[in-house]
Design a protein around this motif. Structure first.
Motif, PDB file in Angstrom:
ATOM      1  N   VAL A 331       0.858  -1.191   0.000  1.00  0.00           N
ATOM      2  CA  VAL A 331       0.000   0.000   0.000  1.00  0.00           C
ATOM      3  C   VAL A 331       0.891   1.237   0.000  1.00  0.00           C
ATOM      4  CG1 VAL A 331      -1.799   1.290   1.217  1.00  0.00           C
ATOM      5  CG2 VAL A 331      -1.783  -1.210   1.326  1.00  0.00           C
ATOM      6  N   MET A 332       0.617   2.175  -0.890  1.00  0.00           N
ATOM      7  CA  MET A 332       1.309   3.467  -0.891  1.00  0.00           C
ATOM      8  C   MET A 332       0.301   4.585  -0.632  1.00  0.00           C
ATOM      9  SD  MET A 332       2.785   5.906  -3.884  1.00  0.00           S
ATOM     10  CE  MET A 332       3.827   4.796  -4.790  1.00  0.00           C
ATOM     11  N   TYR A 333       0.625   5.461   0.333  1.00  0.00           N
ATOM     12  CA  TYR A 333      -0.163   6.672   0.548  1.00  0.00           C
ATOM     13  C   TYR A 333       0.527   7.818  -0.187  1.00  0.00           C
ATOM     14  CZ  TYR A 333      -2.918   4.377   4.174  1.00  0.00           C
ATOM     15  OH  TYR A 333      -3.778   3.545   4.856  1.00  0.00           O
ATOM     16  N   PHE A 334      -0.211   8.445  -1.103  1.00  0.00           N
ATOM     17  CA  PHE A 334       0.344   9.568  -1.868  1.00  0.00           C
ATOM     18  C   PHE A 334      -0.410  10.845  -1.521  1.00  0.00           C
ATOM     19  CE2 PHE A 334       0.738  12.560  -5.282  1.00  0.00           C
ATOM     20  CZ  PHE A 334       2.052  12.427  -5.703  1.00  0.00           C
ATOM     21  N   SER A 335       0.346  11.861  -1.124  1.00  0.00           N
ATOM     22  CA  SER A 335      -0.273  13.169  -0.867  1.00  0.00           C
ATOM     23  C   SER A 335       0.575  14.259  -1.506  1.00  0.00           C
ATOM     24  CB  SER A 335      -0.392  13.421   0.641  1.00  0.00           C
ATOM     25  OG  SER A 335       0.868  13.695   1.207  1.00  0.00           O
ATOM     26  N   TYR A 336      -0.064  15.314  -1.922  1.00  0.00           N
ATOM     27  CA  TYR A 336       0.658  16.428  -2.552  1.00  0.00           C
ATOM     28  C   TYR A 336       1.572  17.108  -1.543  1.00  0.00           C
ATOM     29  CZ  TYR A 336       1.627  20.521  -5.400  1.00  0.00           C
ATOM     30  OH  TYR A 336       2.271  21.502  -6.110  1.00  0.00           O
ATOM     31  N   ALA A 337       1.197  17.121  -0.272  1.00  0.00           N
ATOM     32  CA  ALA A 337       2.049  17.735   0.754  1.00  0.00           C
ATOM     33  C   ALA A 337       3.398  17.016   0.833  1.00  0.00           C
ATOM     34  CB  ALA A 337       1.341  17.694   2.110  1.00  0.00           C
ATOM     35  N   ASP A 338       3.368  15.682   0.841  1.00  0.00           N
ATOM     36  CA  ASP A 338       4.617  14.913   0.834  1.00  0.00           C
ATOM     37  C   ASP A 338       5.406  15.179  -0.441  1.00  0.00           C
ATOM     38  OD1 ASP A 338       3.964  13.774   3.247  1.00  0.00           O
ATOM     39  OD2 ASP A 338       3.333  11.844   2.408  1.00  0.00           O
ATOM     40  N   PHE A 339       4.697  15.238  -1.550  1.00  0.00           N
ATOM     41  CA  PHE A 339       5.337  15.458  -2.845  1.00  0.00           C
ATOM     42  C   PHE A 339       6.090  16.794  -2.860  1.00  0.00           C
ATOM     43  CE2 PHE A 339       5.225  17.026  -7.255  1.00  0.00           C
ATOM     44  CZ  PHE A 339       5.858  15.977  -7.911  1.00  0.00           C
ATOM     45  N   LYS A 340       5.497  17.829  -2.279  1.00  0.00           N
ATOM     46  CA  LYS A 340       6.160  19.139  -2.221  1.00  0.00           C
ATOM     47  C   LYS A 340       7.420  19.080  -1.372  1.00  0.00           C
ATOM     48  CE  LYS A 340       4.010  22.983  -1.697  1.00  0.00           C
ATOM     49  NZ  LYS A 340       3.110  24.040  -1.160  1.00  0.00           N
ATOM     50  N   ILE A 341       7.364  18.387  -0.239  1.00  0.00           N
ATOM     51  CA  ILE A 341       8.549  18.268   0.628  1.00  0.00           C
ATOM     52  C   ILE A 341       9.680  17.565  -0.108  1.00  0.00           C
ATOM     53  CG2 ILE A 341       9.444  17.161   2.720  1.00  0.00           C
ATOM     54  CD1 ILE A 341       6.655  17.561   3.960  1.00  0.00           C
ATOM     55  N   LEU A 342       9.365  16.458  -0.769  1.00  0.00           N
ATOM     56  CA  LEU A 342      10.389  15.710  -1.494  1.00  0.00           C
ATOM     57  C   LEU A 342      10.923  16.502  -2.683  1.00  0.00           C
ATOM     58  CD1 LEU A 342       8.905  12.096  -1.420  1.00  0.00           C
ATOM     59  CD2 LEU A 342      10.927  12.925  -0.229  1.00  0.00           C
ATOM     60  N   SER A 343      10.072  17.299  -3.302  1.00  0.00           N
ATOM     61  CA  SER A 343      10.525  18.142  -4.420  1.00  0.00           C
ATOM     62  C   SER A 343      11.555  19.160  -3.954  1.00  0.00           C
ATOM     63  CB  SER A 343       9.324  18.861  -5.060  1.00  0.00           C
ATOM     64  OG  SER A 343       8.437  17.948  -5.650  1.00  0.00           O
ATOM     65  N   SER A 344      11.324  19.733  -2.788  1.00  0.00           N
ATOM     66  CA  SER A 344      12.289  20.702  -2.257  1.00  0.00           C
ATOM     67  C   SER A 344      13.609  20.015  -1.924  1.00  0.00           C
ATOM     68  CB  SER A 344      11.721  21.402  -1.019  1.00  0.00           C
ATOM     69  OG  SER A 344      11.541  20.492   0.055  1.00  0.00           O
ATOM     70  N   PHE A 345      13.554  18.801  -1.392  1.00  0.00           N
ATOM     71  CA  PHE A 345      14.787  18.046  -1.138  1.00  0.00           C
ATOM     72  C   PHE A 345      15.520  17.771  -2.448  1.00  0.00           C
ATOM     73  CE2 PHE A 345      12.863  15.831   2.854  1.00  0.00           C
ATOM     74  CZ  PHE A 345      13.029  17.010   3.574  1.00  0.00           C
TER      75      PHE A 345
END
Length: 623
Positions: A331-345
Motif C-alpha cells: 500500500v502506498m499513501y500519496f499526498s501532494y504535501a509529501d510530494f512538495k517536501i520531497l521536491s524541495s529536497f
C-alpha cells in the motif's frame, strides 16, 4: 541444462527445477563469462551464484554492502549445509584469521565481504585465496544513476584488473537502462552476458491511496495490521519523527512495533533488526535505511506511509514483501504535501533534475487510472499485454484488502488447494513447531522452512522421508536436520486427532507404520535409564524431537511421571501467567509471559501435565 546444477539445487535448496533464466545464468558463469543479472527482489538472484560456487573449485567471493545482509545470507547457507562465512568489522581479529585460514584451505565455498574490504585487501589477501568467482550483490550501488549510489562500489573495477581470468557476476533487483550500462562500464566487465528477468511479482497486490490525512492513515494502518496478528510487515516513513510517532500510535493500540532510522544508535538498530528477523517484532516503521540488509522471506506487507522518492526505490521496497512467493500486500499513501517536501529536497540535491524527474514518475504512477503493474513493468523495459487483476485500479473493490495468504486457495504459487479450514489449522501448528526449532537453534524461523514450504506440507501431510523430499524447499540437509520432527508432527496429527488427509499412493503406507515405532524406541531407551540427551545421541535425533516423544508418551499413559523433567515451582509459575493470557495461548505467548525463563520443551510438558491433571490443585504430582 546442467545436470549437476539441478542435482545440487535439490540437494541443498530443496527445489526440483530452476526458475526462469536461472539455468542459463548459471551456465554463463560456468562458461567463465562475465554476467549481469537483473531480477526482482525475491526472484532468486542468489541461486545464480550459489550453485556455480558449489560446482567450481575453490572460493566464491560475494561483495555485499551491509553486515546484516552478510550474516543473514550466511545463516541461510549454513542451514542448508553449505560452508559459508563472512569477513567484516563485527568479527574480532582472531575469528577473522580463523576464517581466512579456512578459506585458504578450501574449507569454505562462499565468502561474503564488504566493498571496502575488497579495495583494502586485494594485494594482501584476495590474491592468496583460491578464488574461482566474484559476485557483486546490489550492483546498482555502483551507478550514480541508481537510487542507492555508494562511492566505494566504483573502486570494484580493480577486480577485473587484478583477476582478468576469473568470471564476475553482477546482480541487482532495480536498474533502468542507464544504470545497466553504468554497471558494465564501472566494473570493467568484458563482453558480459546480460540477463533481464521479468520484474513481475504477481503474488504482490498493489494499492495506492490518494490524499489521506496522516491521522486517518494511522487509523487505517492500525486496522490493517490488527487483521494480521501472526504476520510481519514494514512501514516506510519519510522522517525519523514520523517513524517514532507512528510506532507510538501502533504500540498504544497493542501492536508490537519498533522504529528503525539513523537517529538510533548502531546497537539499537541492530537489536531492532535482529528481533524483526526473529519474528519478535511484528511491525518495523523505518526510513529507507531499512530493508536492504535483510533476506526475510515471510514479510507479508509493505506500506509506504509517505511518498517514495523513485520508482526504483519503491519497487525494491515493496519487493521485500512475499519473497517466498506467498500472497502479500503493498500500500502506498500519496499526498501532494509529501510530494512538495520531497521536491524541495530534490532541488537541493547534487542531481536535482534527475531526482525531480524520478519524483515526477512516482506522481504519474500514483495518479494513473491504468493498471499499476503495467506501468511498473513498462518502466523496467517490459511490455505486458494484459491488466494484472491484482492492483486497486484493476480491482477497485479491494483498496486495502485482508491478506489471503493463509486461506486455502493461496498455497505456494496457487497451484494447490486446501480443503476447508483443516490445512489452515495444520499450517498454524507447523508454524509453531518451526518457531520452536528456530528458537532452539537461534535462527530466524523462515530459514528453517519458508511459509510456502509449510503451506505445501499442510496440504500434503507427508509421513515418510521421501514424501518430505517431494515438498518444495526440503533438501537433503534440512531433511536430516528437521525432517523427523515434522514427520512426528504429522504422525501425532493422524494418530491422535483422527486425521488422514494424505493423497499419497498405497505403497508408501508401510513406511508410516515404521515411523510410528519411533515412539516405541524412545520409550524403550527411557525405561532402560537413558537421559534425553543420551537417547538423542543414540538415535541420532534432535533433543527437541525426543522431548516431543516424552510429551506424547506421557499424554498416552506410556510414561506416568514427568518429575525428572519439570518441577513444582515451574508448574506453579506457568499456572500463574495463564489467566493473564488469551484463551488457548500460543507457546510463544507463554514463553514471553514467562520472560523466557522456561524452555519451550518444559512449557509443552507442563501443559501436557495440566491437561491431564486439570482438577489437581496446590501440590505438584505427575504420578
Amino acid at each position: 541444462m546442467n545436470i549437476q546444477a539441478t542435482s545440487l539445487l535439490k540437494q541443498y535448496f530443496g527445489y526440483d527445477s530452476f526458475r526462469p533464466m536461472q539455468a542459463q545464468i548459471i551456465q554463463s558463469v560456468l562458461d567463465k563469462k562475465d554476467t549481469v543479472v537483473l531480477m526482482p527482489t525475491g526472484g532468486g538472484k542468489s541461486i545464480c551464484f550459489q550453485i556455480p560456487a558449489l560446482i567450481l573449485p575453490g572460493l566464491c567471493i560475494v561483495v555485499s554492502p551491509l553486515i546484516s545482509l552478510m550474516k543473514d545470507q550466511v545463516d541461510a547457507l549454513n542451514a542448508n549445509g553449505i560452508a559459508a562465512e563472512f569477513l567484516n568489522s563485527s568479527l574480532d581479529f582472531h575469528t577473522q584469521n580463523v576464517i581466512i585460514d579456512k578459506c585458504s584451505n578450501n574449507k569454505v565455498k562462499i565468502l561474503y565481504i564488504s566493498p571496502e574490504r575488497v579495495n583494502k585487501d586485494i594485494e594482501n589477501l584476495l590474491k592468496y585465496l583460491p578464488v574461482s568467482l566474484f559476485a557483486i550483490d546490489e550492483a546498482h550501488c555502483v551507478s550514480s544513476w541508481g537510487h542507492d549510489f555508494r562511492p566505494e562500489y566504483t573502486k570494484l573495477a580493480s577486480l577485473k584488473a587484478n583477476f582478468p581470468k576469473i568470471p564476475l557476476i553482477a546482480l541487482t533487483a532495480t536498474a533502468n537502462l542507464q544504470t545497466r550500462a553504468d554497471i558494465i562500464k564501472q566494473l570493467n566487465l568484458v563482453s558480459p552476458e546480460v540477463f533481464v528477468a521479468s520484474f513481475d511479482r504477481p503474488n504482490l497486490s498493489i494499492t495506492v491511496k490518494l490524499e489521506v490525512k496522516p491521522k486517518e492513515r494511522t487509523r487505517e494502518i492500525i486496522n490493517f495490521v490488527k487483521t494480521r496478528e501472526e504476520e510481519t510487515g514494514i512501514i516506510y516513513c519519510l522522517s525519523r519523527s514520523s517513524c517514532d510517532k507512528l510506532v507510538q500510535s501502533l504500540q498504544l493500540s497493542g501492536i508490537n512495533a519498533a522504529s528503525y532510522h539513523a537517529g538510533l544508535s548502531a546497537g539499537e538498530r541492530h537489536r531492532v533488526q535482529e528481533n524483526f528477523i526473529q519474528d519478535k517484532i511484528q511491525v518495523i516503521c523505518a526510513t529507507i535505511a531499512f530493508g536492504m540488509g535483510i533476506d526475510k522471506s515471510n514479510v507479508r506487507y509493505v506500506i509506504h506511509f509517505n511518498v517514495p522518492k523513485s520508482i526504483e526505490g519503491y519497487y525494491q521496497e515493496i519487493g521485500r514483501a512475499g519473497r517466498d512467493g506467498v500472497a502479500s500486500d503493498t500500500v502506498m499513501y500519496f499526498s501532494y504535501a509529501d510530494f512538495k517536501i520531497l521536491s524541495s529536497f530534490a532541488m537541493e540535491s547534487n542531481q536535482s533534475q534527475l531526482n525531480l524527474d524520478k519524483l515526477k514518475q512516482v506522481q504519474n504512477f500514483a495518479r494513473t487510472d491504468k493498471c499499476r503493474r503495467k506501468i511498473l513493468l513498462t518502466y523496467f523495459g517490459e511490455t505486458p499485454i494484459s491488466d494484472c487483476g491484482n492492483c486497486d485500479v484493476c480491482n477497485p473493490q479491494e483498496v486495502i484488502k485482508i491478506s489471503k495468504s493463509l486461506q486455502p486457495d493461496s498455497i505456494s504459487s496457487g497451484k494447490n488447494k486446501h480443503t476447508g479450514n483443516y490445512s489452515k489449522e495444520v499450517f498454524e501448528g507447523l508454524r509453531k513447531l518451526r518457531r520452536q526449532i528456530a528458537d532452539a537453534k537461534n535462527l530466524p524461523a523462515y530459514i528453517v522452512f519458508s511459509d510456502a514450504t509449510l503451506k505445501e506440507m499442510a496440504e500434503k501431510c507427508p509421513h515418510t522421508s521421501q514424501q518430505m523430499l517431494s515438498i518444495s524447499g526440503v533438501g537433503q540437509y534440512k531433511l536430516v536436520q528437521y525432517g523427523q520432527q515434522f514427520l512426528d508432527f504429522f504422525l501425532d496429527l493422524n494418530n491422535f486427532a483422527g486425521v488422514n488427509r494424505h493423497n499419497w499412493s498405497a505403497p508408501e503406507k508401510p513406511k508410516k507404520i515404521a515411523s510410528a515405532n519411533t515412539y516405541v524406541e524412545t520409550l524403550s531407551l527411557y525405561k532402560a535409564g537413558l537421559t534425553v540427551d543420551q537417547i538423542a545421541v543414540k538415535r541420532n535425533l534432535n533433543v527437541n524431537t525426543i522431548y516431543s516423544h516424552i510429551e506424547l508418551l506421557y499424554s498416552t499413559d506410556k510414561i506416568t511421571s514427568l518429575d525428572s523433567f519439570i518441577s513444582a515451582d515451574e508448574v506453579k509459575h506457568l499456572r500463574l501467567v495463564l489467566p493473564e493470557l488469551a484463551e488457548a495461548p500460543s507457546l510463544k505467548q507463554i514463553f514471553e509471559a514467562l520472560n523466557g525463563n522456561l524452555e519451550y520443551y518444559k512449557i509443552k510438558l507442563i501443559l501436557a501435565y495440566l491437561k491431564k491433571n486439570s482438577t489437581t490443585s496446590g501440590h505438584f504430582t505427575s504420578k
